[in-house]
Structures are given as structure tokens and as C-alpha cells.
Design an enzyme around this catalytic site. Sequence first.
Site: not given
Ligand SMILES: O=P(O)(O)OC[C@H]1O[C@](O)(COP(=O)(O)O)[C@@H](O)[C@@H]1O
Length: 336
Positions: A24, A26, A29, A136, A177, A219, A262
Site C-alpha cells: 500500500d 503511497s 513512498t 489500515k 498501526e 499492526k 520498519g
Molecule cells: O508512508 P506510506 O506510504 O503510508 O507507507 C508506509 C508503509 O509502511 C507499512 O505500514 C509497513 O511497511 P514496512 O514493513 O516496509 O515497514 C506499509 O504497510 C506501508 O506501505
Amino acid sequence: MSIEQLAETAQAMMAPGKGIIAIDESGATCAKRFAGVGIENTEENRRRYRELLLTTPKLNEYISGAILFDETIRQSTSDGVPFAKYMTDHGMIPGIKVDKGTHNLAGFPGEVVTEGLDGLRARLEEYYKLGARFAKWRAVINIGDDIPSGTCIDANAHALARYAALCQEQGLVPMVEPEVIMDGSHDIETCYEVTEVALRSLFASLYEHSVMLEGTILKASMVVPGNTCADQASFEEVAAATLQCLKSTVPATLPGIVFLSGGQSDEAATAHLNAMNQMGPNPWPLSFSYGRAMQAAALKLWSQDLVNNFARAQQTVYERARDNGLAALGQWKQAA
Ligand SMILES: O=P(O)(O)OC[C@H]1O[C@](O)(COP(=O)(O)O)[C@@H](O)[C@@H]1O
């Protein structure tokens, strides 16, 4: 939507030996991830990449669901099958990121709050129609000199609880999360304390907002030393500290906890999850919802040849799913 239906979805997300793939990212990212391996950030490349991940052969052996981004849930496979339908047809539950990212928390330098509550009810209604069955929302807690503040922790917990209540009203299981960020030189004890306070505040807010825990998934970030801390911890130390922190803050009624990666290496993310499950029995199933630790190897391979490396990259995705699926059962064996 009845609590029984939400609980059923939550339990299916936590099916034994399965986890969630987080795809997901964005727009910003995804641009960063593509730039890191030299892939042009076009809509078609993003679609093709998400297709690579979701159509990995036999992915459903180890993956119960995927978190999609708004753009992705509106896209389709090259054969014209909407991704959400493809997933449902293959026994995987479509999820959707619904937060609108972090913004500076006014009056609190270095701290952020996640936005996206305005208009959320209508967006959730639409996502449900598009096939999503869970959502999420990510809050970000930074550790630094004199931060996080109680104000930041409580503002983020309040937003998470309002989001979660809206999700349940609209028939979607909320994945909540609160990510404690790994960046910094702080030690593992500091991470423990911050994670504990953040989780206490989150569960107090969920209670205040009448969120049904039976239909909610956490999460979580693991309890780890900051990435520039001189004193790094073993897999077992991280697993033990994370478990202790979760056991002292997370009610046993929760149907499951999944972890984010993370910025951990692939091996560390898998080894930590495996160690926590070997230390069980635990009050809740523990599995994964990794982004980078599921995708990094595949993305690198694909970037080297977008046409000819498609199937090889999928094989890498399958292997990461298998390893993490085994870790969710405490049955993963580290390569010699
Ligand atoms: O900053 P964004 O684009 O919302 O993405 C944060 C990313 O962090 C997450 O919550 C966790 O990702 P990681 O396992 O790479 O840390 C993903 O679901 C999401 O893609």
C-alpha cells in the site's frame, strides 16, 4: 455489519501459517522505492509491479490478504480482472490503506499526526463496494530528545480509534498501526517504554470509542534498539522484549497481531517473528504484514529486467511469503 462477520474476517486474516503482504505504498513512498532501484515511476509500472506481486503463483499458500493503495484497488490485471476480484477469487482478502499520511503536529516540533478522518465514512463505503474487507491506518511515533510527547501519542491514538470505529460501522476490519520508528540512537529500553505507552493509549482510546476488539487487528512495530544505537540486540532479545511489551498492553480478546518490518533486513524480520512464535504459546496469533521485508528482493530483481525477470521476481516473493509463513508458526529454519 455484525460483530460475528467482522470477527470472521479478522480470523481469516490470521489463518495459521499465513500473513499479510503490505503493498500500500503511497505515491511518494512508491516513487522512493522505484527510484532506489532505477524504475521509472509511471502508472503502468506501478500497476505491473502490483500485478507481479498479487499474481505470484501459489501466493495464497502463505498469504491471507494484501493491503492495497487507493490507486491499486481501482486497477486490474493485464487480462482486465480488477485486483480486488483477482484476490477474492484466489482466496486472499483485499485490504485498503485509508489514512492520508502524516503531517506536522502543530506546536510539537519533530512530531507528526496522521490525517484522513474528514470524509472517511464515504470513502469506506466505496472501498467496501470495491471489495475491501479490511482497512489500515498508520500512526507514526518518532523517538528523539524529549519526544514523543504524551500529546502526540494521545492525538494519534484518538485518530486511530475514530478510524477504527468508522471501519466497523462500514463492515471493514480495522488494522490499527501505531509505528514506533526505528530511526535514532536510542536503546531498546527506550523503544520498550515508548511502545508500551503508545499501546496503552491506543487500547484506552479504542475502549472509549466502543471499538470491538474481536473485529480489530493490531499492526505493531517490534521493540528494537534505534538503527544507530551502538548496542544492538540479538533476535532472542528483540523477541522477548516485544512479547513482554505486548503481553502487558494488548488484551487477549484481540484476534491477532501482525508486525511491520520498519526497515529491518529480510532475515531479521523473519527471525524475530519465528523466535516470538517459538517462545509461545502466546495470547494471540502473531504473524506478519511486511512491506519492505516481503518485497525488497523481488523489486531489485525485477528492476534489472522488467520483462524477463517477471517470473523470477515472483519466485522471490513466494519464497519470502513461505519463510514468513513458517515463522508465523515458529517453524522457520535459518539457512546454514
Ligand atoms: O508512508 P506510506 O506510504 O503510508 O507507507 C508506509 C508503509 O509502511 C507499512 O505500514 C509497513 O511497511 P514496512 O514493513 O516496509 O515497514 C506499509 O504497510 C506501508 O506501505
